[in-house]
Design a protein around this motif. Structure first.
Motif, short mmCIF file in Angstrom:
data_model
loop_
_atom_site.label_atom_id
_atom_site.label_comp_id
_atom_site.label_asym_id
_atom_site.label_seq_id
_atom_site.Cartn_x
_atom_site.Cartn_y
_atom_site.Cartn_z
N HIS A 1 0.83 -1.12 -0.20
CA HIS A 1 -0.07 0.05 0.15
C HIS A 1 0.73 1.47 -0.14
CE1 HIS A 1 -2.52 3.09 2.06
NE2 HIS A 1 -3.06 2.85 1.24
N GLU A 2 1.86 1.09 0.44
CA GLU A 2 2.77 1.84 0.58
C GLU A 2 3.25 2.89 -0.28
OE1 GLU A 2 1.62 1.07 4.64
OE2 GLU A 2 2.48 -0.13 3.01
N VAL B 1 0.93 4.09 -2.95
CA VAL B 1 0.96 5.44 -2.22
C VAL B 1 1.95 5.89 -2.83
CG1 VAL B 1 0.84 6.96 -1.08
CG2 VAL B 1 -0.50 5.61 -0.92
N GLU C 1 -1.41 10.44 -1.08
CA GLU C 1 -2.46 9.34 -0.41
C GLU C 1 -3.83 9.56 -0.57
OE1 GLU C 1 -3.86 6.93 1.24
OE2 GLU C 1 -2.05 6.54 2.80
N GLN D 1 -6.14 2.18 -4.81
CA GLN D 1 -4.95 2.83 -5.05
C GLN D 1 -4.34 1.89 -6.73
OE1 GLN D 1 -3.15 5.42 -4.11
NE2 GLN D 1 -4.15 5.09 -1.75
#
Length: 122
Positions: free
Chosen positions: A55-56, A59, A65, A73
């Motif tokens: 996820h990071e 982003v 974000e 995303q």
């Protein structure tokens, strides 16, 4: 032919990406993200990395974000003009989203393998 236990995560995801219907039945972005979430949970439960950092990474890749979990995303990257319903994408959007999902997974796992390899040798 290698056994599943002998291939890297990157190779495994490439295998899923080549024949997604074999893993989820009807090929859809929604079903594939559910499959990958299950994969992640199983890996973590059994001491693996799963999709830690995914996820990071998405982003950072997207450059901003939002409140969406990682499937959202991916869709922001794959379908920058937006979408109406993640579980009922038009066929052309579905195809694009799946293609981008597996491209991103390949990039993510390649970077993770390189980082892990440099930590082992460094």
């Amino acid at each position: 032919m290698k056994q599943l236990s002998e291939i890297s995560e990157r190779e495994y995801f490439a295998c899923v990406g080549r024949r997604p219907g074999m893993f989820v039945g009807r090929t859809s972005f929604h079903l594939l993200t559910a499959f990958l979430t299950g994969y992640d949970q199983h890996a973590v439960r059994h001491g693996g990395h799963g999709l830690a950092g995914w996820h990071e990474w998405l982003v950072a890749r997207r450059g901003r974000e939002c409140s969406h979990a990682w499937p959202g995303q991916v869709l922001h990257i794959a379908l920058p003009d937006g979408w109406d319903n993640i579980s009922d994408l038009p066929p052309e959007d579905e195809k694009q989203a799946i293609k981008v999902l597996f491209q991103l997974l390949d990039d993510f796992t390649a970077e993770r393998e390189a980082t892990q390899g440099s930590q082992v040798t460094g």
